[in-house]
Design a protein around this motif. Structure first.
Motif, PDB file in Angstrom:
ATOM      1  N   ALA A   8       0.837  -1.203   0.000  1.00 40.11           N
ATOM      2  CA  ALA A   8       0.000   0.000   0.000  1.00 40.11           C
ATOM      3  C   ALA A   8       0.870   1.251   0.000  1.00 40.11           C
ATOM      4  CB  ALA A   8      -0.943  -0.002   1.204  1.00 40.11           C
ATOM      5  N   GLU A   9       1.943   1.251   0.786  1.00 40.17           N
ATOM      6  CA  GLU A   9       2.845   2.396   0.812  1.00 40.17           C
ATOM      7  C   GLU A   9       3.532   2.588  -0.538  1.00 40.17           C
ATOM      8  OE1 GLU A   9       5.482   1.903   4.123  1.00 40.17           O
ATOM      9  OE2 GLU A   9       3.876   2.233   5.573  1.00 40.17           O
ATOM     10  N   ALA A  10       3.920   1.491  -1.179  1.00 43.08           N
ATOM     11  CA  ALA A  10       4.551   1.581  -2.501  1.00 43.08           C
ATOM     12  C   ALA A  10       3.570   2.155  -3.521  1.00 43.08           C
ATOM     13  CB  ALA A  10       5.046   0.208  -2.942  1.00 43.08           C
ATOM     14  N   GLN A  11       2.305   1.727  -3.455  1.00 43.90           N
ATOM     15  CA  GLN A  11       1.283   2.240  -4.366  1.00 43.90           C
ATOM     16  C   GLN A  11       1.067   3.736  -4.125  1.00 43.90           C
ATOM     17  OE1 GLN A  11      -2.509   0.263  -4.029  1.00 43.90           O
ATOM     18  NE2 GLN A  11      -3.459   1.515  -5.593  1.00 43.90           N
ATOM     19  N   ALA A  12       0.992   4.127  -2.868  1.00 45.29           N
ATOM     20  CA  ALA A  12       0.803   5.541  -2.527  1.00 45.29           C
ATOM     21  C   ALA A  12       1.999   6.370  -2.986  1.00 45.29           C
ATOM     22  CB  ALA A  12       0.592   5.693  -1.025  1.00 45.29           C
ATOM     23  N   ARG A  13       3.186   5.883  -2.713  1.00 43.70           N
ATOM     24  CA  ARG A  13       4.401   6.610  -3.105  1.00 43.70           C
ATOM     25  C   ARG A  13       4.447   6.804  -4.620  1.00 43.70           C
ATOM     26  NH1 ARG A  13      10.695   4.610  -2.382  1.00 43.70           N
ATOM     27  NH2 ARG A  13      11.544   6.208  -3.760  1.00 43.70           N
ATOM     28  N   SER A  14       4.158   5.761  -5.359  1.00 45.61           N
ATOM     29  CA  SER A  14       4.166   5.841  -6.813  1.00 45.61           C
ATOM     30  C   SER A  14       3.155   6.877  -7.305  1.00 45.61           C
ATOM     31  CB  SER A  14       3.851   4.457  -7.398  1.00 45.61           C
ATOM     32  OG  SER A  14       3.778   4.518  -8.790  1.00 45.61           O
ATOM     33  N   HIS A  15       1.970   6.863  -6.720  1.00 46.69           N
ATOM     34  CA  HIS A  15       0.933   7.823  -7.102  1.00 46.69           C
ATOM     35  C   HIS A  15       1.385   9.261  -6.816  1.00 46.69           C
ATOM     36  CE1 HIS A  15      -3.116   9.384  -7.759  1.00 46.69           C
ATOM     37  NE2 HIS A  15      -2.949  10.083  -6.654  1.00 46.69           N
ATOM     38  N   LEU A  16       1.951   9.471  -5.647  1.00 48.68           N
ATOM     39  CA  LEU A  16       2.390  10.816  -5.271  1.00 48.68           C
ATOM     40  C   LEU A  16       3.542  11.288  -6.144  1.00 48.68           C
ATOM     41  CD1 LEU A  16       2.140  10.435  -1.395  1.00 48.68           C
ATOM     42  CD2 LEU A  16       0.550  11.653  -2.909  1.00 48.68           C
ATOM     43  N   GLU A  17       4.468  10.396  -6.445  1.00 44.79           N
ATOM     44  CA  GLU A  17       5.594  10.776  -7.312  1.00 44.79           C
ATOM     45  C   GLU A  17       5.100  11.104  -8.729  1.00 44.79           C
ATOM     46  OE1 GLU A  17       9.363   8.544  -5.202  1.00 44.79           O
ATOM     47  OE2 GLU A  17       8.224   7.415  -6.706  1.00 44.79           O
ATOM     48  N   ARG A  18       4.101  10.384  -9.216  1.00 48.27           N
ATOM     49  CA  ARG A  18       3.526  10.701 -10.530  1.00 48.27           C
ATOM     50  C   ARG A  18       2.866  12.082 -10.521  1.00 48.27           C
ATOM     51  NH1 ARG A  18       1.723   5.367 -10.326  1.00 48.27           N
ATOM     52  NH2 ARG A  18      -0.385   6.069  -9.870  1.00 48.27           N
ATOM     53  N   ASN A  19       2.487  12.530  -9.337  1.00 44.44           N
ATOM     54  CA  ASN A  19       1.865  13.850  -9.191  1.00 44.44           C
ATOM     55  C   ASN A  19       2.863  14.916  -8.761  1.00 44.44           C
ATOM     56  OD1 ASN A  19      -1.264  13.846  -9.575  1.00 44.44           O
ATOM     57  ND2 ASN A  19      -0.722  11.851  -8.728  1.00 44.44           N
ATOM     58  N   GLY A  20       4.148  14.642  -8.906  1.00 43.87           N
ATOM     59  CA  GLY A  20       5.173  15.661  -8.719  1.00 43.87           C
ATOM     60  C   GLY A  20       5.819  15.746  -7.352  1.00 43.87           C
ATOM     61  N   LEU A  21       5.437  14.910  -6.389  1.00 48.62           N
ATOM     62  CA  LEU A  21       6.067  14.954  -5.081  1.00 48.62           C
ATOM     63  C   LEU A  21       7.374  14.158  -5.125  1.00 48.62           C
ATOM     64  CD1 LEU A  21       2.995  15.615  -4.522  1.00 48.62           C
ATOM     65  CD2 LEU A  21       3.466  14.865  -2.213  1.00 48.62           C
ATOM     66  N   ARG A  22       8.298  14.531  -4.256  1.00 48.49           N
ATOM     67  CA  ARG A  22       9.605  13.875  -4.190  1.00 48.49           C
ATOM     68  C   ARG A  22       9.805  13.283  -2.795  1.00 48.49           C
ATOM     69  NH1 ARG A  22      14.970  15.924  -3.196  1.00 48.49           N
ATOM     70  NH2 ARG A  22      14.046  17.966  -2.867  1.00 48.49           N
ATOM     71  N   LEU A  23      10.277  12.055  -2.752  1.00 45.64           N
ATOM     72  CA  LEU A  23      10.464  11.357  -1.478  1.00 45.64           C
ATOM     73  C   LEU A  23      11.639  11.929  -0.693  1.00 45.64           C
ATOM     74  CD1 LEU A  23       9.507   8.896   0.259  1.00 45.64           C
ATOM     75  CD2 LEU A  23      11.345   7.616  -0.847  1.00 45.64           C
ATOM     76  N   LEU A  24      11.393  12.223   0.584  1.00 41.66           N
ATOM     77  CA  LEU A  24      12.456  12.611   1.508  1.00 41.66           C
ATOM     78  C   LEU A  24      12.798  11.455   2.451  1.00 41.66           C
ATOM     79  CD1 LEU A  24      11.325  16.217   2.564  1.00 41.66           C
ATOM     80  CD2 LEU A  24      13.005  15.560   0.824  1.00 41.66           C
ATOM     81  N   ALA A  25      11.769  10.736   2.919  1.00 38.25           N
ATOM     82  CA  ALA A  25      11.985   9.624   3.853  1.00 38.25           C
ATOM     83  C   ALA A  25      10.796   8.675   3.775  1.00 38.25           C
ATOM     84  CB  ALA A  25      12.156  10.131   5.275  1.00 38.25           C
ATOM     85  N   GLN A  26      11.071   7.408   4.046  1.00 31.99           N
ATOM     86  CA  GLN A  26      10.011   6.408   4.082  1.00 31.99           C
ATOM     87  C   GLN A  26      10.177   5.577   5.335  1.00 31.99           C
ATOM     88  OE1 GLN A  26       9.535   4.231   0.455  1.00 31.99           O
ATOM     89  NE2 GLN A  26       7.911   2.942   1.253  1.00 31.99           N
ATOM     90  N   ASN A  27       9.058   5.308   6.023  1.00 33.96           N
ATOM     91  CA  ASN A  27       9.052   4.558   7.283  1.00 33.96           C
ATOM     92  C   ASN A  27      10.046   5.143   8.276  1.00 33.96           C
ATOM     93  OD1 ASN A  27       8.655   2.037   5.019  1.00 33.96           O
ATOM     94  ND2 ASN A  27       7.067   2.455   6.503  1.00 33.96           N
ATOM     95  N   TRP A  28       9.973   6.455   8.454  1.00 28.99           N
ATOM     96  CA  TRP A  28      10.873   7.166   9.369  1.00 28.99           C
ATOM     97  C   TRP A  28      10.402   6.905  10.799  1.00 28.99           C
ATOM     98  CZ3 TRP A  28      10.913  11.083  12.983  1.00 28.99           C
ATOM     99  CH2 TRP A  28      12.158  11.680  13.241  1.00 28.99           C
ATOM    100  N   LEU A  29      11.280   6.343  11.597  1.00 24.98           N
ATOM    101  CA  LEU A  29      10.931   5.949  12.968  1.00 24.98           C
ATOM    102  C   LEU A  29      11.594   6.845  14.002  1.00 24.98           C
ATOM    103  CD1 LEU A  29      11.390   2.098  12.673  1.00 24.98           C
ATOM    104  CD2 LEU A  29       9.240   3.285  13.065  1.00 24.98           C
ATOM    105  N   CYS A  30      10.848   7.111  15.062  1.00 24.80           N
ATOM    106  CA  CYS A  30      11.390   7.775  16.237  1.00 24.80           C
ATOM    107  C   CYS A  30      10.613   7.270  17.440  1.00 24.80           C
ATOM    108  CB  CYS A  30      11.299   9.296  16.111  1.00 24.80           C
ATOM    109  SG  CYS A  30       9.617   9.955  16.212  1.00 24.80           S
ATOM    110  N   ARG A  31      10.975   7.726  18.607  1.00 27.98           N
ATOM    111  CA  ARG A  31      10.292   7.258  19.814  1.00 27.98           C
ATOM    112  C   ARG A  31       8.825   7.700  19.851  1.00 27.98           C
ATOM    113  NH1 ARG A  31      12.911  11.850  21.383  1.00 27.98           N
ATOM    114  NH2 ARG A  31      11.967  13.133  23.001  1.00 27.98           N
ATOM    115  N   ARG A  32       8.477   8.692  19.073  1.00 20.86           N
ATOM    116  CA  ARG A  32       7.103   9.209  19.031  1.00 20.86           C
ATOM    117  C   ARG A  32       6.199   8.423  18.080  1.00 20.86           C
ATOM    118  NH1 ARG A  32       6.304  12.304  23.363  1.00 20.86           N
ATOM    119  NH2 ARG A  32       7.858  13.914  23.554  1.00 20.86           N
TER     120      ARG A  32
END
Length: 130
Positions: A22-46
């Motif tokens: 689902a994340e790959a599908q969403a990422r692909s859709h967003l990139e086709r619409n001009g967005l650029r990936l900065l981070a994926q599954n970014w984890l922190c204590r929050r």
């Protein structure tokens, strides 16, 4: 007991594979619409940020939600007040850690993917605006 654990592990693996797809599908859709990936599954204590993307000069924190069935409510409805708070705290932590983006405008989007053969993707921009 081992049999139960194996079944549970298989269910967890299947769920995480579905989430990654689902994340790959969403990422692909967003990139086709001009967005650029900065981070994926970014984890922190929050918490975790599924996708952090750049839309022009705007940092976009994207929550990806998939629902196999609509019986418990749709994917969009699953982002409740508690989830929004956790995402907001994780985003604040991201901006503290990644200071180059700290002065950029930000927004929260939700990509909801529904059930079925032709999975419907619904991209809600500025999802946390009231």
């Amino acid at each position: 007991m081992a049999r139960f654990s194996a079944c549970r592990t298989a269910a967890i693996n299947s769920k995480s594979e579905t989430g990654r797809a689902a994340e790959a599908q969403a990422r692909s859709h967003l990139e086709r619409n001009g967005l650029r990936l900065l981070a994926q599954n970014w984890l922190c204590r929050r918490g975790e940020l599924d996708l952090v993307m750049l839309d022009g000069d705007t940092v976009v924190f994207v929550e990806v939600r998939y629902r196999r069935h609509n019986g418990w409510g749709g994917a969009l409805e699953s982002v409740d007040a508690r989830k929004r708070e956790r995402l907001t705290l994780a985003a604040q932590h991201f901006l503290q850690q990644e200071s180059r983006w700290s002065r950029s405008p930000c927004r929260f989007d939700v990509v909801a993917i529904g059930p079925g053969q032709n999975t419907e993707l619904n991209w809600l921009q500025n999802a946390f605006e009231t």
